[in-house]
Design an enzyme around this catalytic site. Structure first.
Site, short mmCIF file in Angstrom:
data_model
loop_
_atom_site.label_atom_id
_atom_site.label_comp_id
_atom_site.label_asym_id
_atom_site.label_seq_id
_atom_site.Cartn_x
_atom_site.Cartn_y
_atom_site.Cartn_z
N HIS A 17 0.85 -1.21 0.00
CA HIS A 17 0.00 0.00 0.00
C HIS A 17 0.88 1.25 0.00
O HIS A 17 0.63 2.20 -0.73
CB HIS A 17 -0.87 0.06 1.27
CG HIS A 17 -1.87 -1.05 1.41
ND1 HIS A 17 -1.98 -1.81 2.54
CD2 HIS A 17 -2.83 -1.50 0.55
CE1 HIS A 17 -2.97 -2.70 2.39
NE2 HIS A 17 -3.50 -2.53 1.19
N SER A 129 -2.51 -7.65 3.19
CA SER A 129 -2.72 -7.52 4.64
C SER A 129 -2.95 -8.90 5.25
O SER A 129 -2.48 -9.19 6.35
CB SER A 129 -3.92 -6.62 4.93
OG SER A 129 -3.69 -5.33 4.43
#
Ligand code: PNS
Length: 166
Positions: A17, A129
């Site tokens: 990210h 994640s």
């Protein structure tokens, strides 16, 4: 002033990210990170406040980045931020199907809003994640995969200490 919105769950923010954030902040005048207050993903590991705060800390040195949470439709959040651009990262072909579907549906309800895809840097192409949380839960070091401030939060939340940490 060109503003882009980078939406996601960020549970937690990863280096994948962060890579997309840095690169899109260099392209646009302003980048708003939108953290979804998930109703679908019922049990994120981190609360909304924790996810927002981790992102704020991780991006504090990038001056044109702000972090906010949102609920409801992404396109409404984009409009509320005077933007017409959604940023998404593409890791592999597997992402493409779902991402194209999201981009198309967003354009169906808001034809003036476009989705811009950035290809994830190669070193983060398998990172997510979920992968980070799974490794960390087994005590494997994820030091390379999350921003520095996220590591202690992850260890605390999962009640583990990375056994590969120097
Ligand atoms: O990091 P994620 O979980 O892949 O991000 C998904 C996100 C937040 C971009 C997506 O779930 C979203 O836009 N949710 C808001 C609700 C919405 O607008 N849905 C219509 C798009 S298909």
């Amino acid at each position: 002033m060109k503003t882009a919105v980078y939406p996601g769950s960020f549970d937690p923010v990863t280096m994948g990210h962060y890579d997309i954030i840095k690169r899109s902040a260099a392209i646009f005048d302003r980048l708003v990170i939108g953290v979804l207050n998930n109703s679908e993903k019922k049990s994120p590991l981190f609360s909304l406040e924790e996810r927002v705060n981790m992102l704020k800390e991780a991006t504090k040195d990038i001056p044109n980045v702000t972090v906010e949470s949102f609920e409801g439709l992404l396109v409404d959040f984009v409009k509320a931020n005077d933007s017409k651009v959604i940023i998404r990262g593409l890791r592999a072909l597997a992402d493409f199907d779902i991402e194209l579907q999201m981009a198309q549906s967003n354009r169906m309800v808001a034809p003036d809003i476009d989705t811009l895809f950035l290809s994830t840097s190669l070193e983060y192409s398998c990172l997510s994640s979920s992968v980070v949380k799974e490794y960390a839960s087994y005590g494997v070091s994820v030091k390379e995969f999350v921003p520095e401030n996220v590591l202690p939060k992850l260890e605390e939340k999962l009640n583990v200490k990375s056994n590969l940490k120097p």
